[in-house]
Design an enzyme around this catalytic site. Structure first.
Site, PDB file in Angstrom:
ATOM      1  N   ARG A 159      13.614   3.427   5.487  1.00 19.19           N
ATOM      2  CA  ARG A 159      12.796   2.140   4.882  1.00 19.19           C
ATOM      3  C   ARG A 159      13.453   1.872   3.203  1.00 19.19           C
ATOM      4  O   ARG A 159      13.042   2.626   2.614  1.00 19.19           O
ATOM      5  CB  ARG A 159      11.336   2.148   5.121  1.00 19.19           C
ATOM      6  CG  ARG A 159      10.448   1.029   4.657  1.00 19.19           C
ATOM      7  CD  ARG A 159       9.006   1.222   4.451  1.00 19.19           C
ATOM      8  NE  ARG A 159       8.946   1.782   3.111  1.00 19.19           N
ATOM      9  CZ  ARG A 159       8.200   2.739   2.702  1.00 19.19           C
ATOM     10  NH1 ARG A 159       7.103   3.137   3.412  1.00 19.19           N
ATOM     11  NH2 ARG A 159       8.065   3.084   1.129  1.00 19.19           N
ATOM     12  N   HIS A 163       6.617  -0.271   1.425  1.00 21.34           N
ATOM     13  CA  HIS A 163       6.086  -0.795   2.544  1.00 21.34           C
ATOM     14  C   HIS A 163       5.458  -2.085   2.585  1.00 21.34           C
ATOM     15  O   HIS A 163       5.710  -2.798   3.572  1.00 21.34           O
ATOM     16  CB  HIS A 163       4.734   0.332   2.966  1.00 21.34           C
ATOM     17  CG  HIS A 163       3.905   0.072   4.079  1.00 21.34           C
ATOM     18  ND1 HIS A 163       4.485   0.577   5.288  1.00 21.34           N
ATOM     19  CD2 HIS A 163       2.788  -0.435   4.394  1.00 21.34           C
ATOM     20  CE1 HIS A 163       3.479   0.046   6.173  1.00 21.34           C
ATOM     21  NE2 HIS A 163       2.619  -0.575   5.556  1.00 21.34           N
ATOM     22  N   TYR A 172       6.687   8.181  -4.908  1.00 17.88           N
ATOM     23  CA  TYR A 172       6.776   9.345  -4.077  1.00 17.88           C
ATOM     24  C   TYR A 172       8.259   9.526  -3.476  1.00 17.88           C
ATOM     25  O   TYR A 172       8.382  10.219  -2.588  1.00 17.88           O
ATOM     26  CB  TYR A 172       5.716   9.134  -2.681  1.00 17.88           C
ATOM     27  CG  TYR A 172       5.956   7.703  -2.112  1.00 17.88           C
ATOM     28  CD1 TYR A 172       6.800   7.600  -0.968  1.00 17.88           C
ATOM     29  CD2 TYR A 172       4.939   6.484  -2.429  1.00 17.88           C
ATOM     30  CE1 TYR A 172       6.965   6.223  -0.323  1.00 17.88           C
ATOM     31  CE2 TYR A 172       5.036   5.393  -1.718  1.00 17.88           C
ATOM     32  CZ  TYR A 172       6.068   5.194  -0.775  1.00 17.88           C
ATOM     33  OH  TYR A 172       6.133   4.044  -0.156  1.00 17.88           O
TER      34      TYR A 172
END
Ligand SMILES: Cc1ncc(C[n+]2csc(CCOP(=O)(O)OP(=O)(O)O)c2C)c(N)n1
Length: 280
Positions: A159, A163, A172
């Site tokens: 990805r 998100h 993160y």
């Protein structure tokens, strides 16, 4: 979109509407649903029923890596294998469930390995390699159509973006990891491979880019137009006969909306008042 669906229709639910935006029967695409992995047992039931009716259907059920931790994933794969239902489970393993990396999601060597426990073939494929994806899925669909039962396909990808726009992915994961994967962008890889085989002309690339930009701009414009939504619609299609709790909640929302509308009118009047006073 591959089945001719207008992308605005496909995104209707994400604009806060109560319906899915398209006719699932016409397009043979199940309604979108927000709870992770509930689509998987639906797909198994649909495929099993179709087979019992002699309808030549293979269901393609897609889920993310995070969704494989849900109980629905387990139940769906178990029943699909027991019933030999014509389903292809496609896991898009993009490395993260929002901020949770795959290593915190499973101790299995790969998600494809999970197929062994259910008694179905598992396939691990480079999800950024379009021809490889096509091969693996074609074989899985053929097996399902011939009565050979379900397959679990794990497509490994990444990805690249956050998100959602409420997610700060820099908290993160490292930027250089993102950049390494950016070099494996599936569209760039396919373009290079087709060009290497002299299957791509500059003209075709230019026209495709232009039509893609046009499609994206049109989608943005139409998505940004305020949809005609009435929050009261929320209560209309939950039950055939509305429950007393829903009726009470509907009345409460109606009262809040009316009070809000009056509040707006008062604010508007407050804002207008000084200007009127200042007038000579
Ligand atoms: C049952 C359930 N729990 C939690 C959520 C909130 N949620 C929305 S997306 C998401 C992460 C999904 O990750 P993954 O399955 O890997 O799919 P991705 O979005 O990365 O493709 C979560 C936890 C949800 N929608 N449904």
């Amino acid at each position: 979109m591959a089945r001719g669906l207008d992308p605005v229709q496909a995104l209707t639910l994400l604009r806060g509407d109560w319906h899915t935006g398209y006719d699932p029967h016409e397009h043979r695409i199940a309604p979108l649903c927000t709870p992770l992995a509930t689509q998987l047992p639906h797909a198994v039931g649909l495929a099993h029923a179709a087979r019992l009716k002699g309808d030549d259907v293979v269901a393609l059920a897609m889920v993310g890596d995070g969704g494989t931790s849900e109980g629905d994933f387990h139940e769906a794969l178990n029943f699909a294998a027991v019933w030999q239902a014509p389903v292809v489970f496609l896991v898009q393993n993009n490395g993260f469930a929002i901020s949770v990396p795959l290593a915190k999601q499973t101790a299995a060597p790969s998600l494809a390995h999970k197929a062994v426990g259910y008694g179905m073939p598992g396939r691990l494929v480079d999800g950024n390699d379009a021809p490889a994806m096509h091969d693996v899925l074609t074989e899985a669909v053929r097996r399902a159509r011939e009565g050979g039962g379900p397959t679990l396909v794990e497509a490994v990808t990444y990805r690249l973006e956050a998100h959602t726009n409420a997610d700060d992915a820099t908290r993160y994961r490292a930027d250089d990891e993102v950049e390494t994967w950016r070099a494996h962008d599936p569209i760039a890889l396919l373009e290079r491979e087709l060009a290497d085989r002299d299957l791509l002309t500059d003209d075709f690339v230019a026209t495709t880019r232009e039509s893609a930009e046009h499609l994206a701009a049109d989608l943005r414009d139409r998505m940004n137009a305020t949809p005609p939504l009435d929050p009261m619609d929320l209560f209309d299609h939950v039950f055939t006969r509305q429950t007393s709790q829903l009726r009470a909640q509907a009345a409460q929302l109606r009262a809040e909306l009316d009070a809000g509308a009056e509040g707006h009118t008062e604010h508007a009047a407050d804002a207008a008042a000084p200007a009127q006073e200042a007038r000579p």
